[in-house]
Motif scaffolding. Structure first.
Motif, short mmCIF file in Angstrom:
data_model
loop_
_atom_site.label_atom_id
_atom_site.label_comp_id
_atom_site.label_asym_id
_atom_site.label_seq_id
_atom_site.Cartn_x
_atom_site.Cartn_y
_atom_site.Cartn_z
N THR A 10 -11.49 -7.49 -3.42
CA THR A 10 -12.71 -8.14 -3.11
C THR A 10 -13.44 -8.77 -4.44
O THR A 10 -14.70 -9.49 -4.99
CB THR A 10 -13.62 -7.46 -2.11
OG1 THR A 10 -12.89 -6.54 -1.43
CG2 THR A 10 -15.48 -8.17 -1.67
N TYR A 28 -0.11 -6.59 -3.15
CA TYR A 28 -1.29 -7.20 -4.23
C TYR A 28 -0.96 -6.22 -5.68
O TYR A 28 0.67 -5.68 -5.96
CB TYR A 28 -1.91 -5.30 -3.98
CG TYR A 28 -2.41 -5.48 -2.71
CD1 TYR A 28 -3.96 -5.94 -2.71
CD2 TYR A 28 -2.20 -4.59 -1.71
CE1 TYR A 28 -4.41 -5.79 -1.34
CE2 TYR A 28 -2.66 -4.43 -0.31
CZ TYR A 28 -3.69 -5.21 -0.57
OH TYR A 28 -4.68 -5.44 0.76
N GLU A 82 -4.19 8.88 1.59
CA GLU A 82 -4.43 6.88 2.22
C GLU A 82 -5.49 6.79 2.31
O GLU A 82 -5.64 5.10 1.79
CB GLU A 82 -3.83 6.93 3.33
CG GLU A 82 -2.41 7.76 2.47
CD GLU A 82 -1.78 8.71 3.59
OE1 GLU A 82 -2.65 9.43 3.66
OE2 GLU A 82 -1.20 8.97 4.22
N GLY A 83 -6.13 7.48 3.08
CA GLY A 83 -7.73 7.05 3.65
C GLY A 83 -8.36 6.25 2.86
O GLY A 83 -9.86 5.98 2.42
N THR A 84 -8.21 6.57 0.66
CA THR A 84 -8.97 6.26 -0.32
C THR A 84 -8.34 5.64 -0.44
O THR A 84 -9.09 3.99 -1.22
CB THR A 84 -8.56 7.65 -1.35
OG1 THR A 84 -9.86 9.03 -0.63
CG2 THR A 84 -9.72 6.89 -2.48
N TYR A 99 -6.26 3.00 0.22
CA TYR A 99 -6.43 1.63 1.06
C TYR A 99 -6.95 1.25 1.15
O TYR A 99 -7.45 -0.72 0.81
CB TYR A 99 -5.12 2.03 2.65
CG TYR A 99 -4.00 2.30 2.79
CD1 TYR A 99 -3.25 2.44 1.51
CD2 TYR A 99 -3.40 3.18 3.90
CE1 TYR A 99 -2.19 2.63 1.30
CE2 TYR A 99 -2.21 3.57 3.95
CZ TYR A 99 -1.77 3.23 2.98
OH TYR A 99 -0.58 4.22 2.82
N PRO A 100 -8.87 1.01 0.86
CA PRO A 100 -9.43 0.28 1.49
C PRO A 100 -9.99 -0.14 -0.05
O PRO A 100 -10.40 -1.02 -0.46
CB PRO A 100 -10.48 1.90 1.45
CG PRO A 100 -9.88 2.37 2.33
CD PRO A 100 -8.55 2.21 2.08
N GLY A 139 0.78 -1.63 0.26
CA GLY A 139 0.31 -0.10 0.03
C GLY A 139 0.79 1.67 -0.02
O GLY A 139 0.54 2.17 -0.80
N ARG A 189 -8.45 -3.09 -1.03
CA ARG A 189 -8.79 -4.07 -0.58
C ARG A 189 -10.31 -4.52 -1.55
O ARG A 189 -10.76 -5.59 -1.79
CB ARG A 189 -9.39 -4.03 0.40
CG ARG A 189 -8.67 -4.11 2.38
CD ARG A 189 -7.56 -4.98 1.65
NE ARG A 189 -6.99 -5.49 2.87
CZ ARG A 189 -6.85 -6.43 3.20
NH1 ARG A 189 -7.52 -7.83 3.81
NH2 ARG A 189 -5.48 -6.71 4.99
N ARG A 190 -11.17 -3.15 -2.05
CA ARG A 190 -12.27 -3.25 -2.43
C ARG A 190 -11.96 -4.14 -4.14
O ARG A 190 -13.09 -5.07 -4.81
CB ARG A 190 -13.10 -2.14 -2.73
CG ARG A 190 -13.26 -1.77 -2.26
CD ARG A 190 -14.97 -0.79 -2.20
NE ARG A 190 -14.68 0.24 -3.24
CZ ARG A 190 -13.96 1.67 -3.52
NH1 ARG A 190 -13.75 1.36 -1.43
NH2 ARG A 190 -13.94 2.15 -4.13
#
Lengths: 111, 318
Positions: free
Chosen positions: A61, A80, A49-51, A53-54, A33, A57-58
């Motif tokens: 998924t 990743y 970062e707050g955008t 890193y999630p 990340g 994961r999305r």
């Protein structure tokens, strides 16, 4: 003030549209990340970062990324990279983006 | 509290909102990334990491609820396209409920400021707070509609609607006609229903309960009967034509308004039935019919669109 607010909101919408393509483009090689964020920032596309890193994961998924924990420099990191579906999607999005970019160039070119 | 404690607190607040099978792994990764990012920021600033810097860094990172939400696919309960409609229906519905509640409370005698405050307290506790069922019903309805549109997009795709169509088709109009004929019979003599169902053997008290008051018979009865009877030729014309023409719509609106006026006059003027319980019941239904009719007319008026270019504002010459 109104112009500044409008610019901020519209620029945010523009960026929102390209964040996924930018992220996928930098995951053709395996990255974790923080390293990914640095790579994007170095190439002129800083993403908070707050955008970011999630988002990783999305995308994982959704079946576009593969990831694994690795021990690097004495620290555990989750790396990743694109999987086969992610590479196909990136190819399509790249073509789409280039088409839009060319169109926008023509539209914005002053006569 | 040191910087590590601040990060632990933040990571916990994010992770606790994630699905159980995902939260520990995400928390482990997020903690490492936050520590690395914070360390990098401290080095760039030429100072050591401390709690104040960690708090500032995490506040810029985002509220834990927002960050946790970004880890999952967006969840939309009410479609953004329905947002204004939801607000409008919530506001109108609550305003109607609150006004009706207030009107009912105002019927009790108010002789002092204490009575007024007591009445307002009863209104707050008995009408305003319980009225929150309305937004709840709307959320459920809008969510179900949004789900159905996503589930069956073809079924809910936009289709053109003819403005003169008959809602429910001719069948619904015939049913309406039968209903009006029954209504005419009932208004002419409500005791007819007792003869119809009990073949004239109903209890005398039942006949007494459905006996009109003289005042109603001499003042409003004919007027109401005439207005309702006028609907019969109107519906027959619409059934034969198979559509509502603009003229028929205007006649229907006029008849509806006249009937509402006659019913309001009836409710306010005096007893309809000799028996008070029958009188209260019939007046309740009259108020209900007037309310539904006026709301329906209001909705039609609101939905009326007449495309017209907006006139530019006049420029004042100096």
């Amino acid at each position: 003030m109104v112009d500044t607010d409008a610019f901020g909101k519209l620029e945010l919408e523009l960026r929102r549209g390209v964040v996924v393509v930018a992220t996928l483009s930098q995951l053709r090689t395996q990255r974790y990340g923080y390293e990914l964020r640095q790579a994007l920032a170095d190439k002129g596309m800083p993403i908070e970062e707050g955008t970011l890193y999630p988002l990783l994961r999305r995308l994982e998924t959704q079946g576009l990324l593969k990831s694994e924990w690795k021990l690097e420099a004495g620290s555990q990191r989750r790396y990743y990279s694109l999987n086969a579906d992610g590479r196909k999607l990136l190819k399509k999005l790249t073509e789409s983006w280039q088409g839009m970019n060319n169109a926008m160039d023509r539209l914005l070119k002053e006569d | 509290m040191n910087a590590n404690d601040v990060i632990e607190s933040y990571v916990n607040d994010v992770a606790v909102q994630l699905p159980r099978k995902q939260r520990n792994d995400v928390a482990f990764e997020l903690r490492l990334l936050l520590k690395e990012g914070l360390q990098d920021r401290a080095e760039a600033a030429g100072r050591s990491v401390d709690a104040a810097m960690a708090i500032e860094f995490l506040q810029a990172f985002g509220r834990p609820e927002e960050v946790a939400a970004r880890y999952r696919p967006a969840l939309t309960i009410i479609d953004p396209a329905d947002g204004y409609g939801f607000l409008r229906m919530t506001g109108i519905g609550l305003a109607i409920i609150w006004c009706l509640g207030l009107l009912l409370r105002l019927r009790q005698p108010i002789d002092s400021a204490g009575d007024l405050l007591g009445m307002l307290g009863q209104w707050w506790g008995g009408t305003v707070i319980p009225s929150l069922w309305w937004p709840g019903v709307l959320v459920t309805g809008f969510a179900a509609a949004a789900w159905a549109r996503r589930r069956w997009p073809q079924t809910y795709a936009w289709k053109p609607r003819a403005g003169d169509r008959i809602i429910g088709g001719r069948t619904a109009m015939v049913m309406g006609l039968i209903g009006i004929l029954c209504g005419v019979f009932l208004i002419a003599d409500p005791r007819w229903i007792l003869d119809f169902f009990w073949n004239g053997r109903a209890a005398p008290a039942a006949y007494a309960a459905l006996t009109y008051a003289d005042g109603f018979v001499h003042r409003q009865a004919f007027c109401l009967l005439a207005l309702i009877t006028l609907n019969i030729p109107l519906l027959i014309v619409v059934i034969v034509q198979g559509r509502w023409s603009p003229a028929m719509r205007r006649v229907e609106t006029g008849l509806s308004l006249a009937t509402c006026a006659a019913m309001t006059w009836t409710v306010l003027d005096g007893p309809v039935f000799m028996a008070s319980s029958s009188d209260r019941t019939v007046k309740f239904f009259m108020v209900l019919i007037v309310a539904v009719t006026l709301i329906n007319l209001g909705i039609k008026l609101y939905r009326n669109v007449r495309p017209t270019p907006e006139q530019p504002a006049p420029v004042n010459s100096i």
